[in-house]
Design a protein around this motif. Sequence first.
Motif, PDB file in Angstrom:
ATOM      1  N   ASN A 273       0.826  -1.221   0.000  1.00  0.00           N
ATOM      2  CA  ASN A 273       0.000   0.000   0.000  1.00  0.00           C
ATOM      3  C   ASN A 273       0.851   1.257   0.000  1.00  0.00           C
ATOM      4  N   MET A 274       1.997   1.221   0.718  1.00  0.00           N
ATOM      5  CA  MET A 274       2.907   2.363   0.708  1.00  0.00           C
ATOM      6  C   MET A 274       3.445   2.607  -0.711  1.00  0.00           C
ATOM      7  N   ALA A 275       3.798   1.501  -1.395  1.00  0.00           N
ATOM      8  CA  ALA A 275       4.300   1.642  -2.765  1.00  0.00           C
ATOM      9  C   ALA A 275       3.228   2.220  -3.681  1.00  0.00           C
ATOM     10  N   ASP A 276       1.999   1.702  -3.576  1.00  0.00           N
ATOM     11  CA  ASP A 276       0.914   2.227  -4.408  1.00  0.00           C
ATOM     12  C   ASP A 276       0.662   3.704  -4.116  1.00  0.00           C
ATOM     13  N   PHE A 277       0.719   4.086  -2.824  1.00  0.00           N
ATOM     14  CA  PHE A 277       0.456   5.478  -2.449  1.00  0.00           C
ATOM     15  C   PHE A 277       1.500   6.406  -3.055  1.00  0.00           C
ATOM     16  N   PHE A 278       2.799   6.047  -2.918  1.00  0.00           N
ATOM     17  CA  PHE A 278       3.845   6.908  -3.472  1.00  0.00           C
ATOM     18  C   PHE A 278       3.803   6.929  -4.995  1.00  0.00           C
ATOM     19  N   ARG A 279       3.511   5.792  -5.610  1.00  0.00           N
ATOM     20  CA  ARG A 279       3.444   5.737  -7.063  1.00  0.00           C
ATOM     21  C   ARG A 279       2.327   6.671  -7.582  1.00  0.00           C
ATOM     22  N   TYR A 280       1.170   6.658  -6.896  1.00  0.00           N
ATOM     23  CA  TYR A 280       0.041   7.524  -7.301  1.00  0.00           C
ATOM     24  C   TYR A 280       0.434   8.991  -7.190  1.00  0.00           C
ATOM     25  N   ASN A 281       1.111   9.352  -6.096  1.00  0.00           N
ATOM     26  CA  ASN A 281       1.513  10.740  -5.884  1.00  0.00           C
ATOM     27  C   ASN A 281       2.466  11.226  -6.962  1.00  0.00           C
TER      28      ASN A 281
ATOM     29  N   LEU B 272      -6.800   5.265  -4.020  1.00  0.00           N
ATOM     30  CA  LEU B 272      -5.787   5.949  -3.211  1.00  0.00           C
ATOM     31  C   LEU B 272      -6.262   6.102  -1.772  1.00  0.00           C
ATOM     32  N   VAL B 273      -7.573   6.449  -1.600  1.00  0.00           N
ATOM     33  CA  VAL B 273      -8.118   6.578  -0.239  1.00  0.00           C
ATOM     34  C   VAL B 273      -8.018   5.242   0.501  1.00  0.00           C
ATOM     35  N   ASP B 274      -8.332   4.129  -0.208  1.00  0.00           N
ATOM     36  CA  ASP B 274      -8.220   2.808   0.435  1.00  0.00           C
ATOM     37  C   ASP B 274      -6.802   2.551   0.927  1.00  0.00           C
ATOM     38  N   SER B 275      -5.804   2.856   0.057  1.00  0.00           N
ATOM     39  CA  SER B 275      -4.406   2.651   0.456  1.00  0.00           C
ATOM     40  C   SER B 275      -4.040   3.544   1.632  1.00  0.00           C
ATOM     41  N   TYR B 276      -4.517   4.794   1.578  1.00  0.00           N
ATOM     42  CA  TYR B 276      -4.172   5.732   2.649  1.00  0.00           C
ATOM     43  C   TYR B 276      -4.807   5.314   3.973  1.00  0.00           C
TER      44      TYR B 276
ATOM     45  N   TYR C 145      -5.548   2.290   4.851  1.00  0.00           N
ATOM     46  CA  TYR C 145      -4.822   1.103   5.313  1.00  0.00           C
ATOM     47  C   TYR C 145      -3.549   1.534   6.031  1.00  0.00           C
ATOM     48  N   ILE C 146      -2.803   2.470   5.431  1.00  0.00           N
ATOM     49  CA  ILE C 146      -1.553   2.946   6.051  1.00  0.00           C
ATOM     50  C   ILE C 146      -1.844   3.589   7.402  1.00  0.00           C
ATOM     51  N   LEU C 147      -2.927   4.413   7.475  1.00  0.00           N
ATOM     52  CA  LEU C 147      -3.266   5.070   8.746  1.00  0.00           C
ATOM     53  C   LEU C 147      -3.596   4.045   9.821  1.00  0.00           C
ATOM     54  N   ASN C 148      -4.340   3.012   9.466  1.00  0.00           N
ATOM     55  CA  ASN C 148      -4.724   2.007  10.465  1.00  0.00           C
ATOM     56  C   ASN C 148      -3.518   1.230  10.962  1.00  0.00           C
ATOM     57  N   VAL C 149      -2.499   1.068  10.080  1.00  0.00           N
ATOM     58  CA  VAL C 149      -1.269   0.439  10.563  1.00  0.00           C
ATOM     59  C   VAL C 149      -0.578   1.364  11.565  1.00  0.00           C
ATOM     60  N   ARG C 150      -0.588   2.681  11.241  1.00  0.00           N
ATOM     61  CA  ARG C 150       0.068   3.650  12.142  1.00  0.00           C
ATOM     62  C   ARG C 150      -0.672   3.766  13.460  1.00  0.00           C
TER      63      ARG C 150
ATOM     64  N   ILE D 230      -7.493  14.861  -4.439  1.00  0.00           N
ATOM     65  CA  ILE D 230      -8.588  15.659  -3.891  1.00  0.00           C
ATOM     66  C   ILE D 230      -9.147  15.019  -2.622  1.00  0.00           C
ATOM     67  N   LEU D 231      -9.389  13.728  -2.659  1.00  0.00           N
ATOM     68  CA  LEU D 231     -10.037  13.056  -1.513  1.00  0.00           C
ATOM     69  C   LEU D 231      -9.049  12.781  -0.383  1.00  0.00           C
ATOM     70  N   GLN D 232      -7.813  12.408  -0.726  1.00  0.00           N
ATOM     71  CA  GLN D 232      -6.829  12.068   0.326  1.00  0.00           C
ATOM     72  C   GLN D 232      -6.586  13.222   1.290  1.00  0.00           C
ATOM     73  N   PRO D 233      -6.428  14.504   0.797  1.00  0.00           N
ATOM     74  CA  PRO D 233      -6.252  15.602   1.768  1.00  0.00           C
ATOM     75  C   PRO D 233      -7.456  15.769   2.696  1.00  0.00           C
ATOM     76  N   ILE D 234      -8.662  15.479   2.208  1.00  0.00           N
ATOM     77  CA  ILE D 234      -9.847  15.616   3.060  1.00  0.00           C
ATOM     78  C   ILE D 234      -9.838  14.548   4.151  1.00  0.00           C
ATOM     79  N   ILE D 235      -9.479  13.307   3.754  1.00  0.00           N
ATOM     80  CA  ILE D 235      -9.349  12.233   4.759  1.00  0.00           C
ATOM     81  C   ILE D 235      -8.268  12.585   5.761  1.00  0.00           C
ATOM     82  N   GLU D 236      -7.135  13.100   5.280  1.00  0.00           N
ATOM     83  CA  GLU D 236      -6.037  13.480   6.168  1.00  0.00           C
ATOM     84  C   GLU D 236      -6.466  14.566   7.146  1.00  0.00           C
TER      85      GLU D 236
END
Length: 500
Positions: free
Chosen positions: A322-330, A346-350, A352-357, A381-387
């Motif tokens: 998921n980290m690889a997919d997230f950085f690749r998308y960015n 991207l939101v799904d990957s993000y 997942y990463i948050l729940n690990v953290r 657009i969606l990832q900053p809102i989730i963040e």
Amino acid sequence: MEGSQSKSIRVKLVEIFLIVSVTVFVIVIFIYYNLNRTIREMDTVYNSNIQFNDLSENVGEIQNSLYQYLSTKSSDSLEDYYRYSQDYQELLDGLNNQVSGDPVKLAEKNIYYLSQTYLEVADEAVDRKRGRDAAGVRESYQETEEIYGYIQANISSVNTSTFVSNAKNYSTLRVILSYTTGFSICVLFGVMAIAVGWIIMMTRSITKPLIELAGVATEIAQGNMDVDFPIVETGDEVTAVAKACNKMIGSIRNYIEETKRNYERENELVANELRMKNDLKEAQLKYLQAQINPHFLFNSLNAGAQLAMMEGAEKACMFIQNMADFFRYNVRKMEKDVTLREELQLVDSYIYILNVRFAGDIHYSRQIDERLLDISMPSMILQPIIENAVNHGIREMEGEGVIHLSVFGNEAEVCIEITDNGVGIEPETAAKVMRGESVHSMSGRDSEGIGLDNVINRLRSYYGRQHVFEIRRREEGGTAVTLYIPKKGEELEDDENTDL
């Protein structure tokens, strides 16, 4: 207008119309008066003859009806006699009965008195007929015949002399009438010619400056801005228009010069900005080159994921993947348009990463209308809102955080709503966010990613409208963010809503 002699075009045209109309009217009245006067004189010439003819005919009718009555004693004849006698008396009243040196007037006087005597004798004959005096009737009738002969002789003599005189007068009047008619027509045509010439001169004095102005205006319309409108001191609106047009042309020239200078300054600014951007990109490139190579990072993360899988560390494998997919998308999608489906991945990957953290403290659910996943939108657009929901909502509360994402739409737009059960946003802060201002949390913890102001400004710029973003405090607690994405004509499929 300037000066006491200045007149508007309307006043000039009214003056022309009034002067021409009054002149023509006076000429027509003059002609009408002279023609009618001549006609009246001609009527007078023949009225006298007509009058004597009427007298002759009427006295003849009296004599005839008298004879019929005296012969037959018919009541109809008597009635005719009285009627003709009354008419004859009315005609006699129009004759001269005074002493005069005029032969015609003297003849009229003789006819008048003879006629009076005739009527008296005729009445006497009627009375004797009623009294059955046959001898008296014969005597009175013979006397009426004698007087009747004198009357007709006098009427015939006067009528003849009057006709001769009237014929001469008639010839003279005809000549006068012909001359009067010809003279009047010549005068009328002369006045009309003068009026037409004057009108042509006046209209030319009005239209000539306008034609000159139109010629200059045509040159200006063809792009020649170096000409000026001719100033003709006509004393009317034409002069004012020419002066106003020259002022306008001067203003346009100044505006063009100012526009050229502004354009040159803008070109210089654009060139400087391009140079600055190139320098900035060069600096960013050098900075990125100094960082870890993105492809080396992706390959390393993939190798770590494979190693974790080989060692049986499935959770570590999923995290690294998921980290690889997230950085690749960015890296790949930051400057490109994406679909809503890719944004949700991207939101799904993000998440997942948050729940690990955060040890799985974030519960994420979504309700998606699958028909809407292929619409185009800006990336990240969606990832900053989730963040933002995690950093400024859920992390400020105790207990488990809940984030719910739903996608639904209508005929015009797609709505993406993201809600959380965090501490909620203050109305003042929400108002600042809606204005596109950069806002940090109350705790002073700044976002490490893209801010909501960046999201809002990119959406408004991308779709060309203001109503694209809404943030509000939920009554049941937490914050709700809604995006309004225009469909731009995308076709929808007939799939049912899918709950995930």
